[in-house]
Structures are given as C-alpha cells and as structure tokens.
Design a protein around this motif. Structure first.
Motif, PDB file in Angstrom:
ATOM      1  N   ASP A   8       4.699  -3.599   4.643  1.00  0.00           N
ATOM      2  CA  ASP A   8       3.623  -2.779   4.087  1.00  0.00           C
ATOM      3  C   ASP A   8       2.372  -3.180   4.245  1.00  0.00           C
ATOM      4  O   ASP A   8       1.796  -2.436   3.385  1.00  0.00           O
ATOM      5  CB  ASP A   8       4.626  -1.825   3.253  1.00  0.00           C
ATOM      6  N   HIS A  10       0.685  -1.957   5.931  1.00  0.00           N
ATOM      7  CA  HIS A  10      -0.453  -1.007   6.851  1.00  0.00           C
ATOM      8  C   HIS A  10      -2.156  -0.721   7.144  1.00  0.00           C
ATOM      9  O   HIS A  10      -2.724   0.131   6.609  1.00  0.00           O
ATOM     10  CB  HIS A  10       0.399   0.813   6.141  1.00  0.00           C
ATOM     11  N   ASP A  55       5.404  -3.702   8.952  1.00  0.00           N
ATOM     12  CA  ASP A  55       4.259  -2.047   8.958  1.00  0.00           C
ATOM     13  C   ASP A  55       3.342  -3.082   8.914  1.00  0.00           C
ATOM     14  O   ASP A  55       2.240  -2.907   7.195  1.00  0.00           O
ATOM     15  CB  ASP A  55       4.656  -1.406   7.811  1.00  0.00           C
TER      16      ASP A  55
HETATM   17 MN    MN Z   1       5.916   1.043   5.395  1.00  0.00          MN
END
Ligand code: MN
Length: 355
Positions: A8, A10, A55
């Motif tokens: 994650d 991102h 992600d």
């Molecule tokens: Mn995420």
C-alpha cells in the motif's frame, strides 16, 4: 532467508486531505523518499527478497515518470528478487503498466491465477487483482506442493472482513489460511500494521491521512532454513506522522484567543496535525475558517467537535430573520439527529453572518 515486506505505497495518490495547505506535492515527494529508503535498506543489508503486496500505485493517477522512477530503483537492487501483487488500486487490467511496461529482470508480477515460483529453498505462491474488485475465493485453489521447503504466500485482500465491503476485495479467512500451513503470509490492503503470528499486514508504507495515525513502515522478516522459525521486525520508514491534538475551548472567549492559544502550542516538525476542538464553545467564536490564521502550516485540519454554548431557544423565539433561521435549524436537528454536527456547523456559519 531474509525478506522485506511492504504494501500500500499508493504512488501518485492525490492526498486530498493535504490540499488545505498545498502539501499534496510535498507528500508525494516524501512518498518517493520513503520508497527510496526501502531500496537503500535492501541494498545495504543485502536482502534477497522484496514482497510488494498490492496498491504500489494508483491506476487512476500514476504517471509514466513515476513508473520509470520505481523501476530505476528496482534495477539498483538487481540481486534482490522482487515480487509484486496487483491490488485493487493497481489491478492487472488491460492498460496497466504491469502489462505494458518493461520492468527490470528481477521483478515478478503476479496475476489472478495463483502461481508458484520455485527458488532454491523457498516456494513463493502469489495472486492478485485483475480488476478493481475480486470476489471469488481463489484461496480455495491453493495448496502447498512441497512441505519440505519454506512456503510463502503473497496476496492483497481482506482478512476476515476487517473492512466494510470486504466481500468485494478478495476476502480471505484466517482459519483457511492457517489450515494451508504457509510459513509466512504476506498481505496488503489494510493500511494498519497487523501481525497475527505469521499472517502479516505491514500497513501502508506511509500514512495517507488522519485515519492512518501512528508510525508507518515495513516488515523485515527472517525464516530459519532448518527450523522454519520466523522472526519479524517492524522498521519505521515514514518520517512524518499524522497526529490529533484535542483542545478544550470551554474557557476561551474569542476567536482571537483561540488562534493565539493554538499558535502557542509546540509541535515537532515531523508531525502533520489535526486540531480537534472539544468542550463548550461560546456562540460568537467562529471556527470554520480558523486554519488560515494558524502559523504552523503543518496543522492541516481543524475539526470542531465542541458544543455550541448558546441559548438557541431564546433566539428562536425572536420575531426576526435570525429567530426564524435558528428555529428552522433546531427543527432540522430534531428531525435528522444523524446530521446534528453538520446542521450545527451551518448554524454557526449562519449566526456569524447575522452578527
Ligand atoms: Mn491500499
């Protein structure tokens, strides 16, 4: 064997919460810095495996130049085998960079079909998203083939419905995972660090806002090749931390006094701050535009949770526009108690306009 597990990141997220102070770009720079720190750590410590569990970037916002940046860093650790799981924000869709971009040789990108990568003493199983949602329980199709080796599973998903709507994000049950007997299960999707024995979410590499308070970083793991004993270490990477500071404003009598009071508070430079106003608030203190008067630009949000200290009933009985306004909103609060906070904010803005 040693590994680093992150999830994650991102990349290129818009960081909308930071826009009140024009800090979104700054945060994206910090995001690149943090990722670079992970790569530098791997290089320095000679870590043979990097697991990126979904992600890594945001499909909607990711720029070609950012992919180039990421891949250059991958090339810098050419002795490290990198395994990428596409998540619900970076699924393996038709025009995905995972499909179109020529990533470095040491990078393996998984798809929705579970695959097993056989290495000297470890088998790495993985699967990820091929769309923005994944409902089927692919976990049911996975079985360890060689129990003699170290077995690791990588995926992106929702462990026992930790999030709402979990059914749409690759639901995995803990009991099923445990029964599979992997030596380590590397997950992504939940942005908070969760370590359930050998089932691990490292949390998002950096915090994305005030719903992700506390430290953020990566997991360094080691599995003993003989005993298969697992040892884990959380290493903070994000140099900034999101914090909340409560201020009771019951004894504050003007907006100016409130601004002065907040400006006197010392915050370390590496914090992004949300001020939460509590207690009872005098009627003529406006809080909705207070942010622009605060000298510390790392304060990026002021949330008013205080109660309006005012006798609204008296105003509501006045036979003028202000009285009618207050009466209407009081009725609204009674009819829609779930919107109480919003309506009180409207009351505050409206009353300040009358004043
Ligand atoms: Mn995420």
């Amino acid at each position: 064997m040693k590994f680093i597990h992150i999830a994650d990141v991102h990349f290129d997220a818009p960081f909308t919460a930071m826009q009140t102070r024009n800090l979104a770009n700054q945060r994206r720079l910090e995001q690149r810095e943090s990722f670079k720190k992970v790569i530098e750590y791997i290089k320095r410590e000679n870590i043979p495996y990097l697991f990126i569990c979904g992600d890594l970037y945001e499909q909607e916002y990711i720029k070609n130049s950012t992919i180039e940046y990421i891949n250059k860093l991958f090339e810098e650790i050419s002795n490290t085998k990198i395994f990428i799981i596409p998540g619900n924000h970076d699924p393996y869709i038709k025009n995905s960079y995972y499909k179109t971009y020529n990533f470095a040789k040491n990078v393996k990108i998984f798809t929705e079909n579970p695959e097993k990568i056989e290495l000297d003493n470890v088998d790495i199983y993985g699967y990820g998203f091929e769309d923005f949602y994944m409902q089927s329980e692919i976990i049911d199709n996975i079985k360890i083939e060689n129990k003699e080796k170290i077995n690791i599973l990588l995926t992106h998903g929702d462990l026992d419905g930790a999030k709402n709507n979990s059914i749409r994000y690759n639901p995995v049950s803990k009991s099923k995972l445990k029964a599979l007997e992997f030596d380590y299960v590397a997950l992504g999707h939940i942005h908070k660090k969760i370590i359930e024995e050998n089932i691990v979410y490292p949390g998002s590499l950096i915090s994305h806002g005030f719903d992700e308070l506390g430290e953020h970083g990566m997991i360094e793991g080691q599995i003993d090749e003989k005993t298969k004993e697992l040892s884990l270490k959380f290493i903070p990477i994000d140099e900034k931390e999101f914090i909340e500071e409560n201020i009771d404003i019951s004894q504050i009598y003007s907006k100016e006094e409130l601004i002065e009071k907040i400006n006197e508070i010392y915050f370390p430079e590496n914090k992004y701050i949300k001020i939460v106003l509590t207690g009872n608030k005098k009627a003529d203190i406006e809080t909705f535009d207070i942010l622009k008067y605060l000298s510390n630009t790392n304060i990026i949000k002021v949330k008013n949770m205080s109660k309006l200290e005012i006798n609204l009933e008296i105003i509501a009985r006045q036979n003028n526009l202000k009285g009618i306004f207050v009466k209407k909103l009081l009725e609204k609060i009674e009819n829609e108690p779930e919107n109480k906070q919003k309506i009180e904010k409207a009351m505050e803005i409206g009353l300040s306009a009358f004043n």
